[in-house]
Write an enzyme that holds these catalytic residues in place. Structure first.
Site, mmCIF file in Angstrom:
data_model
loop_
_atom_site.group_PDB
_atom_site.id
_atom_site.type_symbol
_atom_site.label_atom_id
_atom_site.label_comp_id
_atom_site.label_asym_id
_atom_site.label_seq_id
_atom_site.Cartn_x
_atom_site.Cartn_y
_atom_site.Cartn_z
ATOM 1 N N ALA A 75 -58.641 1.034 -17.298
ATOM 2 C CA ALA A 75 -58.177 0.298 -16.176
ATOM 3 C C ALA A 75 -59.522 -0.646 -15.775
ATOM 4 C CB ALA A 75 -58.230 1.657 -15.105
ATOM 5 N N PRO A 76 -59.225 -1.627 -15.256
ATOM 6 C CA PRO A 76 -57.887 -2.268 -14.755
ATOM 7 C C PRO A 76 -57.157 -3.069 -15.907
ATOM 8 C CG PRO A 76 -59.526 -3.635 -14.040
ATOM 9 C CD PRO A 76 -60.224 -2.553 -14.928
ATOM 10 N N GLY A 77 -57.509 -2.909 -17.040
ATOM 11 C CA GLY A 77 -56.572 -3.428 -18.000
ATOM 12 C C GLY A 77 -57.072 -4.898 -18.614
ATOM 13 N N LYS A 118 -59.610 -5.510 -20.867
ATOM 14 C CA LYS A 118 -59.493 -5.085 -22.461
ATOM 15 C C LYS A 118 -57.974 -5.132 -23.059
ATOM 16 C CE LYS A 118 -64.323 -4.412 -21.885
ATOM 17 N NZ LYS A 118 -64.229 -4.146 -20.441
ATOM 18 N N ASP A 157 -57.604 12.830 -19.115
ATOM 19 C CA ASP A 157 -58.980 12.963 -19.573
ATOM 20 C C ASP A 157 -59.088 12.483 -20.979
ATOM 21 O OD1 ASP A 157 -61.505 13.431 -20.126
ATOM 22 O OD2 ASP A 157 -61.515 15.210 -18.781
ATOM 23 N N ASP A 215 -56.224 6.140 -18.825
ATOM 24 C CA ASP A 215 -57.389 5.934 -17.996
ATOM 25 C C ASP A 215 -57.489 7.412 -17.245
ATOM 26 O OD1 ASP A 215 -59.608 3.901 -17.155
ATOM 27 O OD2 ASP A 215 -59.248 5.291 -15.547
ATOM 28 N N ASP A 220 -64.338 1.979 -24.112
ATOM 29 C CA ASP A 220 -64.954 0.929 -23.277
ATOM 30 C C ASP A 220 -65.306 2.098 -22.144
ATOM 31 O OD1 ASP A 220 -66.101 -1.158 -21.965
ATOM 32 O OD2 ASP A 220 -64.464 -1.641 -20.534
ATOM 33 N N CYS A 223 -71.012 -1.195 -20.279
ATOM 34 C CA CYS A 223 -71.687 -2.378 -19.341
ATOM 35 C C CYS A 223 -73.207 -1.751 -18.995
ATOM 36 C CB CYS A 223 -71.028 -2.827 -18.303
ATOM 37 S SG CYS A 223 -70.635 -1.841 -17.114
ATOM 38 N N SER A 243 -60.092 4.179 -22.023
ATOM 39 C CA SER A 243 -60.338 3.969 -20.678
ATOM 40 C C SER A 243 -60.053 2.787 -20.322
ATOM 41 C CB SER A 243 -61.795 4.529 -20.269
ATOM 42 O OG SER A 243 -62.776 3.828 -21.047
HETATM 43 C C1 LIG Z 1 -65.767 0.476 -17.659
HETATM 44 S S1 LIG Z 1 -64.404 0.948 -16.899
HETATM 45 C C2 LIG Z 1 -63.270 0.351 -18.137
HETATM 46 C C3 LIG Z 1 -62.866 -1.235 -17.585
HETATM 47 C C4 LIG Z 1 -61.508 -1.470 -18.808
HETATM 48 N N1 LIG Z 1 -61.903 -1.137 -20.158
HETATM 49 C C5 LIG Z 1 -61.299 -2.913 -18.679
HETATM 50 O O1 LIG Z 1 -61.851 -3.826 -19.580
HETATM 51 O O2 LIG Z 1 -60.598 -3.384 -17.668
HETATM 52 C C6 LIG Z 1 -64.470 2.506 -17.309
HETATM 53 C C7 LIG Z 1 -63.029 3.369 -16.999
HETATM 54 O O3 LIG Z 1 -63.273 4.745 -17.766
HETATM 55 C C8 LIG Z 1 -62.341 5.705 -16.802
HETATM 56 N N2 LIG Z 1 -62.831 6.979 -17.134
HETATM 57 C C9 LIG Z 1 -63.859 7.800 -16.502
HETATM 58 N N3 LIG Z 1 -63.894 8.960 -16.838
HETATM 59 C C10 LIG Z 1 -62.911 9.020 -17.938
HETATM 60 C C11 LIG Z 1 -62.350 10.133 -18.766
HETATM 61 N N4 LIG Z 1 -62.912 11.129 -18.630
HETATM 62 N N5 LIG Z 1 -61.421 9.788 -19.410
HETATM 63 C C12 LIG Z 1 -60.512 8.349 -19.502
HETATM 64 N N6 LIG Z 1 -61.299 7.719 -18.605
HETATM 65 C C13 LIG Z 1 -62.191 7.887 -18.096
HETATM 66 C C14 LIG Z 1 -62.776 4.984 -15.387
HETATM 67 O O4 LIG Z 1 -61.654 5.315 -14.588
HETATM 68 C C15 LIG Z 1 -62.967 3.706 -15.781
HETATM 69 O O5 LIG Z 1 -61.567 2.930 -15.501
#
Ligand SMILES: C[S@@+](CC[C@H](N)C(=O)[O-])C[C@H]1O[C@@H](n2cnc3c(N)ncnc32)[C@H](O)[C@@H]1O
Length: 613
Positions: free
Chosen positions: A300-302, A304, A349, A322, A366, A423, A298
């Protein structure tokens, strides 16, 4: 020290300097260095410009000068005798006065101590139901609530002595919960959750820290710049900064800046990324190696993802996935800006991931979470998140983590490593999720390599976790001045599923109702995705979407903010759509909260929020 040249009247000077003037004996009385120094200064101040040699209290000249304070008409001997007698009786008087002064001080000190002791041991009166009702007719100043909070916390620390005999611990805790909720502007159920995790005094520290912003931090993109050069360039632009901490070679902490940090030429050239200190930790724990195949589930927005590529020196492959297409646009923008070249972005997903692609050396999840560690960035979490939401998120996290483990190659020569982070500070989203995976898969927890942070909980209320849970790391706003964060690192031992003894899993299995909730959530997401996918494809075809478009959203923080609104609306929709028993309670709590705040003229929370604005 500048010396006074004004002659002072001897009587006056004798009165003023009684503490330090010593009888003019040939060898000065034994005194501490300090006294001697003081004595020198005092004499010095009263001299008419006489020079004193260092280290000598009285020279012959001094003796003369001191004598002159006595009777001028007497013979020299008589003069010396009477002078000496006068001085001695004066000294005795002075000594007595000093003693009296000292006695007075001791008395005052003891009285103070006594008062403090009484204060510390006095029984604290917990307001009765009637008194609380009366309070409803007046605006209770936040300072009053705060005072009561602090008093109750003190009582809890010495409960036997300070409680009112007729009142129970539960009553004190209930009042504390209600006061904290009122003062900080949270849903009571969230306060109740924090009070289960932390001692009352630590809960207060956590809540205080969650109301203050964390320092702004940037991560040097070593694919394009060196930290030292970047720091120098920014300093020249009027940025006041420091290296982040001994544990980071790439972080810079920004104290203040005359230029917007998200728009400097260095930023636009991709020399750095805005990234909180805590969000660097999961990537550091992952330790991706150049040439490996890594999955960011997961991404976005990139934030990590780009750090992963940086540690891999742009070699190997990173699959950045994502669920949300809209958010992935920001990832693409950031990766372009930062000069990352080894990433493939996709939108799936995460739960289906091993079917999409597998055999990864390392996987980072994450996870989407309740955000209970980043309340300082988004105060709406205080009233938006419910315990039900947290349970729902925990369910999704378990599914995603299982899928992440299944996407790993246990036989990878270099890796077989999975890092899970959130977080959030809730145990439900952290230790409970990790324990679920330990029960379900052939994995073990390993050291994260993060020297800072606190060990994960090994027990929480009636739950007991595996002793290796202490290898996970918790970060807190109040102890580390970082976002609340959790990091766990697993090693996959085999590709086999683990069949745990029944007592290990019983209460960890996800219930049907939760399953249904999560499915609904995902269905909505899928609808969103397909709609968005269509729109995005159309835009790509017409050439509207270019990397520059993504640069608008330049940080994890900013993206989160921009994403908040639709997310909340979605939650509202889900809640409206499902008339459930639990929901009514949640709504009641929320309206009670709002009513409570109106009643108290805005209360501590809202008032504080206004002030901040
Ligand atoms: C905490 S953020 C990630 C931040 C990212 N790792 C960064 O450091 O920039 C969690 C992410 O999980 C995504 N997300 C939610 N449900 C998801 C799923 N079922 N599968 C994949 N990604 C998912 C959300 O869209 C969101 O971007």
């Amino acid at each position: 020290m500048a010396r006074s040249t004004t002659k002072k009247a001897p009587a006056k000077s004798a009165g003023k300097k009684k503490k330090v003037v010593k009888p003019p004996t040939p060898s000065p009385p034994a005194s501490s260095d300090e006294e001697q120094e003081e004595s020198e200064n005092e004499v010095d101040d009263n001299s008419e410009g006489e020079e004193f040699t260092d280290g000598k209290t009285f020279t012959d000249d001094n003796q003369k000068w001191l004598k002159m304070k006595g009777d001028d008409s007497a013979s020299e001997d008589d003069e010396a005798d009477s002078d000496s007698e006068a001085s001695i009786s004066q000294i005795e008087r002075d000594a007595m006065a000093l003693d009296a002064e000292k006695e007075e001080e001791v008395k005052e000190f003891e009285e103070d101590l006594q008062r403090q002791r009484q204060e510390m041991t006095k029984v604290f009166h917990l307001p009765t139901a009637e008194e609380l009702e009366e309070d409803e007719d007046r605006v209770v100043p936040p300072s009053e609530i705060r005072e009561r909070v602090e008093e109750i916390i003190e009582v809890m620390q010495d409960f036997k002595r300070r409680r009112e005999p007729s009142r129970s611990r539960t009553e004190y805790m209930d009042q504390l919960e209600s006061d904290l909720s009122e003062y900080f502007g949270y849903l009571p159920e969230l306060i109740s959750l924090f009070l289960k995790m932390f001692s009352p005094s630590e809960a207060l520290e956590f809540l205080d820290a969650s109301d203050k912003p964390r320092p702004l931090v940037i991560r040097t993109n070593t694919l394009k710049a060196r930290r030292k050069d970047l720091a120098q360039a920014l300093i020249k632009r009027g940025v006041n900064l420091d290296p982040l901490a001994p544990w980071s070679k790439v972080g810079l902490k920004i104290y203040e800046s005359t230029v917007p940090i998200g728009a400097t030429p260095e930023y636009l050239s991709g020399h750095y990324m805005l990234q909180s200190a805590a969000s660097m930790c999961p990537v550091m724990a992952l330790e991706p190696q150049p040439g490996e195949k890594v999955l960011d589930m997961s991404s976005a927005p990139g934030g990590k993802t780009s750090y992963v590529s940086q540690l891999m020196k742009n070699e190997g492959i990173v699959v950045a996935n994502d669920l949300k297409v809209e958010r992935q646009k920001a990832t693409v923008g950031n990766l372009h800006r930062l000069g990352v070249k080894n990433v493939i972005t996709c939108c799936n997903d995460g739960k289906n991931f091993p079917k999409v692609m597998g055999n990864f050396d390392r996987v980072l999840l994450d996870a989407p979470c309740s955000g209970l560690g980043v309340i300082s960035r988004d105060q709406s979490i205080k009233v938006q998140r419910t315990v039900k939401d947290i349970e729902r998120t925990a369910h999704l996290q378990k599914e995603l983590l299982l899928s992440g483990i299944d996407s790993l190659n246990a036989k990878s020569k270099t890796g077989g490593i999975m890092v899970y982070s959130t977080c959030s500070v809730s145990v439900q989203e952290n230790e409970q999720v990790v324990q679920y995976i330990l029960n379900k898969r052939d994995v073990k927890l390993v050291d994260t390599g993060l020297k800072h942070g606190k060990p994960g909980f090994q027990r929480y209320q009636e739950r007991r976790f595996h002793p290796s849970m202490q290898l996970t790391r918790r970060f807190y706003p109040h102890t580390h001045n970082m976002d609340g964060f959790f990091v766990a690192k697993f090693r996959k031992l085999s590709n086999k599923e683990r069949i745990p003894p029944p007592e290990e899993v019983e209460d960890e299995e996800v219930s049907g109702e939760e399953e249904e909730d999560v499915e609904m959530d995902v269905e909505e997401d899928e609808e969103e995705v397909s709609e968005e996918k269509k729109a995005l494809r159309a835009k790509f075809m017409s050439g509207i979407v270019k990397p520059e478009d993504d640069e608008e959203i330049d940080s994890e923080e900013e993206t989160k903010k921009s994403e908040n609104k639709p997310k909340k609306e979605r939650w509202e929709k889900i809640k409206k759509g499902k008339k459930k028993k639990g929901e009514k309670v949640v709504k009641e709590q929320k309206s009670k909260q709002v009513a409570g705040k109106k009643k108290s003229g805005g209360g501590g929370g809202p008032e504080k929020k206004k002030a901040k604005k």
